[in-house]
Motif scaffolding. Structure first.
Motif, PDB file in Angstrom:
ATOM      1  N   SER A  97       0.846  -1.196   0.000  1.00  0.00           N
ATOM      2  CA  SER A  97       0.000   0.000   0.000  1.00  0.00           C
ATOM      3  C   SER A  97       0.879   1.243   0.000  1.00  0.00           C
ATOM      4  N   GLU A  98       0.373   2.275  -0.609  1.00  0.00           N
ATOM      5  CA  GLU A  98       1.093   3.544  -0.668  1.00  0.00           C
ATOM      6  C   GLU A  98       0.075   4.673  -0.670  1.00  0.00           C
ATOM      7  N   ARG A  99       0.345   5.676   0.106  1.00  0.00           N
ATOM      8  CA  ARG A  99      -0.583   6.786   0.230  1.00  0.00           C
ATOM      9  C   ARG A  99       0.193   8.081   0.386  1.00  0.00           C
ATOM     10  N   SER A 100      -0.301   9.113  -0.254  1.00  0.00           N
ATOM     11  CA  SER A 100       0.331  10.433  -0.132  1.00  0.00           C
ATOM     12  C   SER A 100      -0.758  11.496  -0.151  1.00  0.00           C
ATOM     13  N   ARG A 101      -0.477  12.608   0.513  1.00  0.00           N
ATOM     14  CA  ARG A 101      -1.436  13.708   0.594  1.00  0.00           C
ATOM     15  C   ARG A 101      -0.686  15.006   0.815  1.00  0.00           C
ATOM     16  N   SER A 102      -1.154  16.052   0.165  1.00  0.00           N
ATOM     17  CA  SER A 102      -0.566  17.378   0.351  1.00  0.00           C
ATOM     18  C   SER A 102      -1.690  18.404   0.390  1.00  0.00           C
ATOM     19  N   GLY A 103      -1.492  19.443   1.145  1.00  0.00           N
ATOM     20  CA  GLY A 103      -2.511  20.479   1.262  1.00  0.00           C
ATOM     21  C   GLY A 103      -1.888  21.809   1.653  1.00  0.00           C
ATOM     22  N   SER A 104      -2.540  22.878   1.287  1.00  0.00           N
ATOM     23  CA  SER A 104      -2.072  24.228   1.624  1.00  0.00           C
ATOM     24  C   SER A 104      -3.274  25.126   1.858  1.00  0.00           C
ATOM     25  N   GLU A 105      -3.130  26.033   2.783  1.00  0.00           N
ATOM     26  CA  GLU A 105      -4.184  26.988   3.115  1.00  0.00           C
ATOM     27  C   GLU A 105      -3.550  28.376   3.237  1.00  0.00           C
ATOM     28  N   ASN A 106      -4.240  29.367   2.736  1.00  0.00           N
ATOM     29  CA  ASN A 106      -3.751  30.743   2.806  1.00  0.00           C
ATOM     30  C   ASN A 106      -4.930  31.644   3.075  1.00  0.00           C
ATOM     31  N   LEU A 107      -4.873  32.389   4.168  1.00  0.00           N
ATOM     32  CA  LEU A 107      -5.952  33.280   4.568  1.00  0.00           C
ATOM     33  C   LEU A 107      -5.375  34.687   4.728  1.00  0.00           C
ATOM     34  N   SER A 108      -5.933  35.582   3.980  1.00  0.00           N
ATOM     35  CA  SER A 108      -5.484  36.982   4.065  1.00  0.00           C
ATOM     36  C   SER A 108      -6.679  37.885   4.340  1.00  0.00           C
ATOM     37  N   ILE A 109      -6.437  38.979   5.060  1.00  0.00           N
ATOM     38  CA  ILE A 109      -7.482  39.945   5.390  1.00  0.00           C
ATOM     39  C   ILE A 109      -6.988  41.335   4.949  1.00  0.00           C
ATOM     40  N   PRO A 110      -7.070  41.640   3.657  1.00  0.00           N
ATOM     41  CA  PRO A 110      -6.574  42.949   3.205  1.00  0.00           C
ATOM     42  C   PRO A 110      -7.463  44.108   3.635  1.00  0.00           C
ATOM     43  N   GLY A 111      -8.755  43.808   3.775  1.00  0.00           N
ATOM     44  CA  GLY A 111      -9.634  44.904   4.187  1.00  0.00           C
ATOM     45  C   GLY A 111     -10.869  44.398   4.876  1.00  0.00           C
ATOM     46  N   PHE A 112     -11.103  44.929   6.071  1.00  0.00           N
ATOM     47  CA  PHE A 112     -12.276  44.524   6.824  1.00  0.00           C
ATOM     48  C   PHE A 112     -12.720  45.711   7.680  1.00  0.00           C
ATOM     49  N   PHE A 113     -13.516  46.602   7.034  1.00  0.00           N
ATOM     50  CA  PHE A 113     -13.971  47.833   7.676  1.00  0.00           C
ATOM     51  C   PHE A 113     -12.810  48.679   8.192  1.00  0.00           C
ATOM     52  N   GLY A 114     -11.668  48.546   7.529  1.00  0.00           N
ATOM     53  CA  GLY A 114     -10.515  49.337   7.921  1.00  0.00           C
ATOM     54  C   GLY A 114      -9.782  48.829   9.143  1.00  0.00           C
ATOM     55  N   ILE A 115     -10.262  47.723   9.701  1.00  0.00           N
ATOM     56  CA  ILE A 115      -9.619  47.212  10.909  1.00  0.00           C
ATOM     57  C   ILE A 115      -8.200  46.729  10.643  1.00  0.00           C
ATOM     58  N   PRO A 116      -7.928  45.986   9.557  1.00  0.00           N
ATOM     59  CA  PRO A 116      -6.549  45.536   9.328  1.00  0.00           C
ATOM     60  C   PRO A 116      -5.567  46.697   9.210  1.00  0.00           C
ATOM     61  N   GLU A 117      -5.983  47.794   8.547  1.00  0.00           N
ATOM     62  CA  GLU A 117      -5.069  48.909   8.409  1.00  0.00           C
ATOM     63  C   GLU A 117      -4.718  49.541   9.756  1.00  0.00           C
ATOM     64  N   ARG A 118      -5.726  49.645  10.621  1.00  0.00           N
ATOM     65  CA  ARG A 118      -5.469  50.234  11.923  1.00  0.00           C
ATOM     66  C   ARG A 118      -4.606  49.308  12.785  1.00  0.00           C
ATOM     67  N   LEU A 119      -4.829  47.969  12.626  1.00  0.00           N
ATOM     68  CA  LEU A 119      -4.016  47.045  13.400  1.00  0.00           C
ATOM     69  C   LEU A 119      -2.588  46.997  12.894  1.00  0.00           C
ATOM     70  N   ASN A 120      -2.399  47.172  11.597  1.00  0.00           N
ATOM     71  CA  ASN A 120      -1.040  47.163  11.043  1.00  0.00           C
ATOM     72  C   ASN A 120      -0.191  48.277  11.642  1.00  0.00           C
ATOM     73  N   GLU A 121      -0.844  49.374  12.006  1.00  0.00           N
ATOM     74  CA  GLU A 121      -0.090  50.478  12.597  1.00  0.00           C
ATOM     75  C   GLU A 121       0.423  50.106  13.991  1.00  0.00           C
ATOM     76  N   GLU A 122      -0.320  49.213  14.671  1.00  0.00           N
ATOM     77  CA  GLU A 122       0.091  48.833  16.012  1.00  0.00           C
ATOM     78  C   GLU A 122       1.093  47.668  16.022  1.00  0.00           C
ATOM     79  N   LEU A 123       1.202  46.967  14.891  1.00  0.00           N
ATOM     80  CA  LEU A 123       2.093  45.813  14.841  1.00  0.00           C
ATOM     81  C   LEU A 123       3.537  46.252  14.687  1.00  0.00           C
ATOM     82  N   PRO A 124       4.488  45.411  15.071  1.00  0.00           N
ATOM     83  CA  PRO A 124       5.913  45.752  14.897  1.00  0.00           C
ATOM     84  C   PRO A 124       6.263  45.939  13.423  1.00  0.00           C
ATOM     85  N   ASP A 125       7.408  46.511  13.183  1.00  0.00           N
ATOM     86  CA  ASP A 125       7.845  46.755  11.810  1.00  0.00           C
ATOM     87  C   ASP A 125       7.971  45.438  11.052  1.00  0.00           C
ATOM     88  N   GLY A 126       7.443  45.408   9.855  1.00  0.00           N
ATOM     89  CA  GLY A 126       7.485  44.208   9.004  1.00  0.00           C
ATOM     90  C   GLY A 126       6.320  43.277   9.190  1.00  0.00           C
TER      91      GLY A 126
END
Length: 241
Positions: A97-126
């Protein structure tokens, strides 16, 4: 732990001492008196009366079991029949028997009522919430297995009908012991047989025995040497490696 070890050693010494009397002696046969077969053959036989209509009185031959042409197949408690054991089986199983599986997930929040932009200002550089969550996973497994077995055994043993069930099925038990020098070979057979499966030669093959239990082994000096010592058996059970 210490008390357990002492107890195991004491039990081992008792078992060893109990066998010291067998040194230089032939192994004894198993007693046949008091067994199920002995009681079955010792029980009184209930003769079924024969109606005159069942027997042709003009014939020179009687229809009884003791007559020349009578049916002598085992059918009642205490009767003896021959069990024929001819096992010649082989099995070979292979799988992979042989079995293989691969998966990837990517979740981004570029805009959500302006909340991500305001939080980015509070986050460290980068740091940014533009790519909030990203996961990758890969798994694989493989396996191979094979089984190969060959068995061949040819034996014949006499068995006794120890009971007749209400539906007519015969319960049989048979044992045979042969002693050669200081070694006894044992053969044990038990099971259930239909009367119609018993041949005219008063024989039944092992494949027609329901719940068959067949044991072929021995006891004596050779078997004793082939067995691991008690201490080795205990350590094999207790040691985890």
């Amino acid at each position: 732990m210490r008390s357990t070890l002492i107890l195991c050693m004491a039990l081992g010494l008792v078992s060893a001492c109990s066998r010291l009397g067998d040194v230089g002696q032939e192994p004894e046969f198993t007693p046949t008196f008091g067994t199920n077969a002995h009681y079955a053959m010792s029980a009184p036989v209930e003769e079924v009366p024969t109606s005159p209509r069942d027997v042709n009185r003009a014939s020179l031959w009687s229809g009884g079991r003791s007559s020349l042409l009578g049916d002598r197949r085992a059918e009642r408690m205490g009767d003896i029949l021959t069990v024929v054991i001819e096992i010649d089986e082989g099995a070979e199983i292979s799988n992979s028997s042989e079995r293989s599986r691969s998966g990837s997930e990517n979740l981004s929040i570029p805009g959500f009522f302006g909340i991500p932009e305001r939080l980015n200002e509070e986050l460290p550089d980068g740091a940014s919430l533009d790519s909030a969550v990203s996961t990758n996973s890969t798994s694989s497994s493989g396996g191979d297995g094979s089984v190969r077995r060959n068995e061949k055994l040819t034996l014949r043993v006499a068995a006794t009908v120890t009971a007749v069930l209400d539906n007519g099925i015969l319960r049989i038990e048979g044992s045979q012991e042969v002693r050669v020098n200081f070694e006894i070979r044992e053969l044990l057979v038990t099971g259930y047989v239909r009367p119609e499966d018993v041949s005219r030669q008063n024989e039944v093959t092992y494949d027609k025995i329901a719940s068959a239990r067949i044991s072929y082994g021995g006891r004596g000096q050779i078997t004793d040497v082939q067995q691991p010592r008690y201490g080795q058996q205990i350590t094999d059970i207790l040691l985890p490696f």
